[in-house]
Design a protein around this motif. Structure first.
Motif, PDB file in Angstrom:
ATOM      1  N   GLN A  16     -14.461 103.229  62.125  1.00  0.00           N
ATOM      2  CA  GLN A  16     -16.068 102.636  61.851  1.00  0.00           C
ATOM      3  C   GLN A  16     -16.029 102.458  60.319  1.00  0.00           C
ATOM      4  N   PRO A  17     -16.811 101.397  59.817  1.00  0.00           N
ATOM      5  CA  PRO A  17     -16.991 101.237  58.466  1.00  0.00           C
ATOM      6  C   PRO A  17     -18.015 102.148  58.275  1.00  0.00           C
ATOM      7  N   LEU A  18     -18.355 102.537  56.844  1.00  0.00           N
ATOM      8  CA  LEU A  18     -19.281 103.420  56.506  1.00  0.00           C
ATOM      9  C   LEU A  18     -20.696 102.733  56.630  1.00  0.00           C
ATOM     10  N   PHE A  19     -21.007 101.328  56.523  1.00  0.00           N
ATOM     11  CA  PHE A  19     -22.100 100.626  56.984  1.00  0.00           C
ATOM     12  C   PHE A  19     -22.037  99.324  57.291  1.00  0.00           C
ATOM     13  N   TYR A  20     -22.949  98.805  57.842  1.00  0.00           N
ATOM     14  CA  TYR A  20     -22.557  97.185  58.241  1.00  0.00           C
ATOM     15  C   TYR A  20     -23.693  96.439  57.614  1.00  0.00           C
ATOM     16  N   ASP A  21     -23.354  95.265  57.537  1.00  0.00           N
ATOM     17  CA  ASP A  21     -24.425  94.075  57.156  1.00  0.00           C
ATOM     18  C   ASP A  21     -25.590  94.078  58.112  1.00  0.00           C
ATOM     19  N   ILE A  22     -26.587  93.785  57.668  1.00  0.00           N
ATOM     20  CA  ILE A  22     -27.936  93.690  58.283  1.00  0.00           C
ATOM     21  C   ILE A  22     -28.163  92.342  58.756  1.00  0.00           C
ATOM     22  N   LYS A  30     -28.713  87.420  56.219  1.00  0.00           N
ATOM     23  CA  LYS A  30     -27.907  88.476  56.341  1.00  0.00           C
ATOM     24  C   LYS A  30     -27.680  88.889  55.051  1.00  0.00           C
ATOM     25  N   PHE A  31     -27.725  90.440  55.057  1.00  0.00           N
ATOM     26  CA  PHE A  31     -27.434  90.951  53.866  1.00  0.00           C
ATOM     27  C   PHE A  31     -27.030  92.256  53.803  1.00  0.00           C
ATOM     28  N   SER A  32     -26.716  93.089  52.679  1.00  0.00           N
ATOM     29  CA  SER A  32     -26.153  94.337  52.691  1.00  0.00           C
ATOM     30  C   SER A  32     -27.449  95.560  52.875  1.00  0.00           C
ATOM     31  N   PRO A  33     -27.244  96.505  53.539  1.00  0.00           N
ATOM     32  CA  PRO A  33     -28.382  97.580  53.586  1.00  0.00           C
ATOM     33  C   PRO A  33     -29.020  97.967  52.109  1.00  0.00           C
ATOM     34  N   GLU A  34     -28.169  97.872  51.112  1.00  0.00           N
ATOM     35  CA  GLU A  34     -28.628  98.038  49.587  1.00  0.00           C
ATOM     36  C   GLU A  34     -29.711  97.080  49.118  1.00  0.00           C
ATOM     37  N   TYR A  89     -30.877 108.637  51.883  1.00  0.00           N
ATOM     38  CA  TYR A  89     -29.698 108.058  52.589  1.00  0.00           C
ATOM     39  C   TYR A  89     -29.132 108.827  54.026  1.00  0.00           C
ATOM     40  N   SER A  90     -28.948 107.963  54.717  1.00  0.00           N
ATOM     41  CA  SER A  90     -28.332 108.761  56.334  1.00  0.00           C
ATOM     42  C   SER A  90     -27.263 107.793  56.720  1.00  0.00           C
ATOM     43  N   ASP A  91     -26.174 108.525  56.684  1.00  0.00           N
ATOM     44  CA  ASP A  91     -24.824 108.011  57.084  1.00  0.00           C
ATOM     45  C   ASP A  91     -24.493 106.718  56.091  1.00  0.00           C
ATOM     46  N   HIS A  92     -24.556 106.930  54.928  1.00  0.00           N
ATOM     47  CA  HIS A  92     -24.256 106.097  53.697  1.00  0.00           C
ATOM     48  C   HIS A  92     -25.234 104.884  53.813  1.00  0.00           C
ATOM     49  N   VAL A  93     -26.330 105.027  54.554  1.00  0.00           N
ATOM     50  CA  VAL A  93     -27.284 103.846  54.582  1.00  0.00           C
ATOM     51  C   VAL A  93     -28.613 104.253  53.913  1.00  0.00           C
ATOM     52  N   LEU A  94     -29.119 103.342  52.964  1.00  0.00           N
ATOM     53  CA  LEU A  94     -30.478 103.759  52.214  1.00  0.00           C
ATOM     54  C   LEU A  94     -31.636 103.510  53.413  1.00  0.00           C
ATOM     55  N   ILE A  95     -32.240 104.603  53.833  1.00  0.00           N
ATOM     56  CA  ILE A  95     -33.301 104.553  54.757  1.00  0.00           C
ATOM     57  C   ILE A  95     -34.576 105.023  54.425  1.00  0.00           C
ATOM     58  N   VAL A 119     -34.819 100.761  63.074  1.00  0.00           N
ATOM     59  CA  VAL A 119     -34.277 101.912  62.616  1.00  0.00           C
ATOM     60  C   VAL A 119     -32.665 101.970  62.700  1.00  0.00           C
ATOM     61  N   THR A 120     -32.036 101.359  63.329  1.00  0.00           N
ATOM     62  CA  THR A 120     -30.502 101.417  63.413  1.00  0.00           C
ATOM     63  C   THR A 120     -29.784 100.471  62.504  1.00  0.00           C
ATOM     64  N   ALA A 121     -30.699  99.466  61.915  1.00  0.00           N
ATOM     65  CA  ALA A 121     -30.234  98.378  60.886  1.00  0.00           C
ATOM     66  C   ALA A 121     -29.266  99.124  59.754  1.00  0.00           C
ATOM     67  N   GLY A 122     -28.179  98.591  59.691  1.00  0.00           N
ATOM     68  CA  GLY A 122     -27.141  99.129  58.668  1.00  0.00           C
ATOM     69  C   GLY A 122     -26.237 100.054  59.239  1.00  0.00           C
ATOM     70  N   LYS A 123     -26.754 100.709  60.182  1.00  0.00           N
ATOM     71  CA  LYS A 123     -25.737 102.020  60.617  1.00  0.00           C
ATOM     72  C   LYS A 123     -25.290 101.586  61.996  1.00  0.00           C
ATOM     73  N   VAL A 124     -25.436 100.251  62.417  1.00  0.00           N
ATOM     74  CA  VAL A 124     -24.403  99.719  63.527  1.00  0.00           C
ATOM     75  C   VAL A 124     -24.424  98.460  63.391  1.00  0.00           C
ATOM     76  N   PRO A 125     -23.578  97.770  64.206  1.00  0.00           N
ATOM     77  CA  PRO A 125     -23.558  96.211  63.953  1.00  0.00           C
ATOM     78  C   PRO A 125     -24.886  95.439  64.323  1.00  0.00           C
ATOM     79  N   SER A 126     -25.111  94.528  63.553  1.00  0.00           N
ATOM     80  CA  SER A 126     -26.034  93.514  64.040  1.00  0.00           C
ATOM     81  C   SER A 126     -25.829  92.795  65.175  1.00  0.00           C
ATOM     82  N   ASN A 127     -25.364  93.069  66.433  1.00  0.00           N
ATOM     83  CA  ASN A 127     -25.219  92.260  67.411  1.00  0.00           C
ATOM     84  C   ASN A 127     -26.385  91.476  67.935  1.00  0.00           C
ATOM     85  N   ILE A 128     -26.217  90.172  67.687  1.00  0.00           N
ATOM     86  CA  ILE A 128     -27.666  89.451  68.214  1.00  0.00           C
ATOM     87  C   ILE A 128     -27.210  88.268  69.063  1.00  0.00           C
TER      88      ILE A 128
END
Length: 420
Positions: A16-22, A30-34, A89-95, A119-128
């Motif tokens: 698993q990567p530390l975080f996912y693009d949102i 599409k953008f980074s959680p930061e 931060y939570s799980d390396h994602v700015l929340i 709530v899950t954005a950035g922590k899991v893949p944005s599978n749309i």
């Protein structure tokens, strides 16, 4: 697992990567959680930075869909204006942020449209997953039938739940789509080009917490927009950030079978809209808009090619099977539980590929050139052909969830098994 079950492909655990693009489920940027911004958790009259104010980006988004302007909103806070030690931060994602007044906010917003992110954005893949197709293919009816089926049966078969993202979406879906169709038998009006519906967002959430939720976004782009380059550029950018595509074709789009079906069914001429967009035109427009920018001028986004209104194909069946065999499985509903039945899915895929090749070879050839991962399906959202925009019996969907289940398999959410 029975002795005849053969495990074709099991989802493989990946590092698993530390975080996912949102990917924003509202505007599909599409953008980074930061890069997220935050809605303040309070307002103050003695500080104009924190005063109630109009949010121009949010209202621009709302105006696009004909929604009311909101004049008084809490301020938007940019994390760059808050010292790093006050970032949460939570799980390396700015929340969250602890603002200058010591008030914590966890209301993360898309930096482009200022809608609140899941709530899950950035922590899991944005599978749309997106639904696309030209006008008259009945995307709204299919969406309604699919969501209804997912909520009432499919989710249970895969130890999951299908839920609207918020109460407003839940209310609108029931009032504008589900109740008219399932309780009154009224067909839904074709989405008008000038009347954009804001996205309907649902999450398919698995009880197994190791599987991230799958976001279903039904951006009901008016079908006419699918062959209008400017319109597609404005309202269709969601397609390129999709993890999966449901590409819908109406048998009546295909000129060679339109007359054959019309002769069989009869009916008023105004029921048979002549201004159908050829399926190939839709693909070529898509190609111009986003496939051209893909590597090798192809897209590898898993694409389920869904032939709608399969109940109308009864008019084409014969024993020789020139078009459709009389005993074809496409007319029988199929329930997949726990896994995708690959034998069944592959049989339908093969039969529909042969059918499309026979009735619309240019479309089939175009799909083969531009899409590298496709499977073909036949569905009936209603189970029967309506008369004068009214259903004659109860809604009895046939195979409506099968393309979605195939996408679950393609995205490694579920297993696929061959059965002999």
């Amino acid at each position: 697992m029975g002795i005849f079950d053969f495990l074709k492909r099991k989802p493989q655990p990946k590092s698993q990567p530390l975080f996912y693009d949102i990917v924003c489920p509202y505007c599909f940027s599409k953008f980074s959680p930061e890069e997220v911004v935050f809605r303040a958790g309070h307002h103050r009259e003695d500080d104009e930075d924190y005063a109630m104010q109009e949010d121009e980006k949010l209202n621009k988004y709302r105006d696009r869909f004909g929604l009311d302007t909101v004049y008084d909103m809490e301020a938007v806070i940019d994390p760059r204006d808050i010292p790093e030690e006050h970032h949460l931060y939570s799980d390396h994602v700015l929340i969250g942020l602890n603002d200058r007044y010591g008030v914590v906010t966890r209301r993360r917003l898309c930096p482009h449209c200022h809608n609140e992110l899941p709530v899950t954005a950035g922590k899991v893949p944005s599978n749309i997953i997106s639904i696309i197709g030209a006008s008259q293919v009945g995307k709204s009816v299919y969406m309604t039938s699919l969501i209804h089926t997912l909520q009432h049966s499919t989710a249970d078969h895969f130890d999951a739940a299908c839920m609207p993202l918020n109460a407003e979406i839940s209310r609108k879906f029931r009032h504008m789509y589900e109740e008219p169709l399932f309780e009154r038998g009224d067909l839904l009006a074709s989405t008008q080009k000038e009347k954009m519906q804001e996205p309907f967002i649902f999450q398919f959430v698995f009880k197994d917490e190791s599987k991230p939720p799958l976001t279903l976004v039904f951006f009901d782009v008016a079908g006419e927009g699918m062959v209008d380059q400017d319109y597609l550029g404005l309202h269709g950018q969601h397609i390129k950030n999709s993890a999966g595509i449901l590409f819908m074709i109406d048998p009546l789009q295909i000129r060679s079978i339109r007359e054959k079906i019309r002769m069989q069914y009869g009916g008023e001429s105004n029921e048979w809209v002549p201004q159908y967009d050829e399926p190939r035109d839709v693909v070529l427009t898509l190609f111009g808009d986003f496939i051209a920018y893909q590597e090798k001028n192809k897209t590898d986004i898993p694409t389920a090619v869904v032939l709608t209104k399969s109940d109308m194909l009864h008019a084409l069946k014969d024993e020789d099977g020139d078009y459709i065999k009389g005993n074809s499985n496409i007319f029988n509903n199929m329930i997949h539980r726990k896994y995708l039945n690959l034998t069944e899915s592959n049989n339908i895929d093969g039969e529909m590929r042969r059918f499309i090749e026979k009735v619309d070879r240019p479309f089939k050839g175009t799909m083969d050139v531009y899409f590298s991962n496709t499977s073909y399906f036949a569905v009936s959202a209603l189970g029967s052909n309506p008369v004068n925009q009214k259903l004659q019996g109860v809604v009895s969907p046939i195979r409506v969830d099968e393309p979605f289940i195939w996408l679950l398999y393609q995205l490694n959410y579920i297993e696929g098994r061959e059965q002999h």
